[in-house]
Structure formats: structure tokens, C-alpha cells
Design a protein around this motif. Structure first.
Motif: not given
Length: 152
Positions: A134-141, A145-151
Motif C-alpha cells: 500500500n501507498v498512503y499520501l497524506i495532505t493537510k485535508d 490510499w492505493k494498493g499497488v495491484q494495477g498501480f
């Protein structure tokens, strides 16, 4: 870890990287790798573990505590965290950028930088975490989240 002034007993972390069971019993150690600092670690599941370490800057794949592969990493960037996507590795490098690496012939070769785009086509900036698949990107708002399958 280095014991500049010596040790009365061998310290717990002297091997640089260790695995324990639920009872706290040591199952494995990286004694053969001379790990001074584990820069990046990804535990895909109980059997598959990947790590990238200083001072050899090798990328290691373990399966059931045995080395499956050791990769040379090309380029000048330092890998901080990563996920595997088939024959590609997405890695946070130098704590703020994401790089795509191609895996070929026991070598990780930089293929290009990666930008994250939202549904409106706008580039997203924030803190990135990579765990398991999994890849998580956290912004102020928002938390993306995205799983890598089909990334890719």
C-alpha cells in the motif's frame, strides 16, 4: 551498535536487523550482512521481507529468513521506503521524492520520478508512507490510499 568504547555483553542490536516471534525469541538476524543502518524495510507478509541497508546499499529479498535475491541499486538516491509492483519498485528517496526503479538482472535502475495526481488532474503533495502493498499520501485535508495491484 558500534561499541566505540567496547561492550560488557554483546548488545541486542549488534546484528543491525533482527526478527522475533511473539514470545520475544530471536528467529533471525542479519549477522552476515554487516548492517550499520537499515534505511528501508518492507514486510510484505510473514514469509517475504525486503530491506535496504547501509553501508553496502544492497536491496535484499528474504523468504522464510533465507536470502532469495540481492540487488545492486544504481543512482545516487537513498531509498527511505518502498513497495514492489511486479518488476518495478516505487521508492521514497531522500525523504520527499518518489522514484520508479526497474528490476533487471539483480539491479535496481532508476526509471524516472513519480508524481501523484488527484481525480481533477492536479498534482498532490504531502507525506508519503509505503507499507506492505500500500501507498498512503497524506495532505493537510485528505488521506489518499492505493494498493499497488494495477498501480502502474
Amino acid at each position: 551498535m558500534f561499541g566505540n568504547f567496547g561492550w560488557d555483553e554483546t548488545p541486542l542490536g549488534s546484528d543491525g536487523l533482527l526478527a522475533f516471534n511473539r514470545l520475544g525469541e530471536k528467529l533471525w538476524s542479519a549477522s552476515g550482512y554487516e548492517v550499520a543502518d537499515c534505511y528501508a524495510l518492507n514486510v510484505e507478509n510473514a514469509a517475504n521481507v525486503y530491506f535496504y541497508y547501509y553501508d553496502s546499499f544492497r536491496f535484499i529479498h528474504l523468504s522464510n529468513y533465507a536470502e532469495v535475491a540481492s540487488y545492486n541499486v544504481k543512482g545516487k538516491d537513498t531509498i527511505d521506503q518502498f513497495v514492489l509492483v511486479g518488476n518495478t519498485i516505487l521508492a521514497v528517496v531522500d525523504t520527499h521524492s518518489v522514484m520508479q526503479y526497474e528490476v533487471r538482472n539483480r539491479t535496481l535502475k532508476p526509471k524516472g520520478s513519480v508524481d501523484f495526481i488527484n481525480g481533477k488532474g492536479k498534482r498532490i503533495k504531502g507525506t508519503i508512507y509505503m507499507r506492505g502493498e500500500n501507498v498512503y499520501l497524506i495532505t493537510k485535508d485528505m488521506v489518499y490510499w492505493k494498493g499497488v495491484q494495477g498501480f502502474l
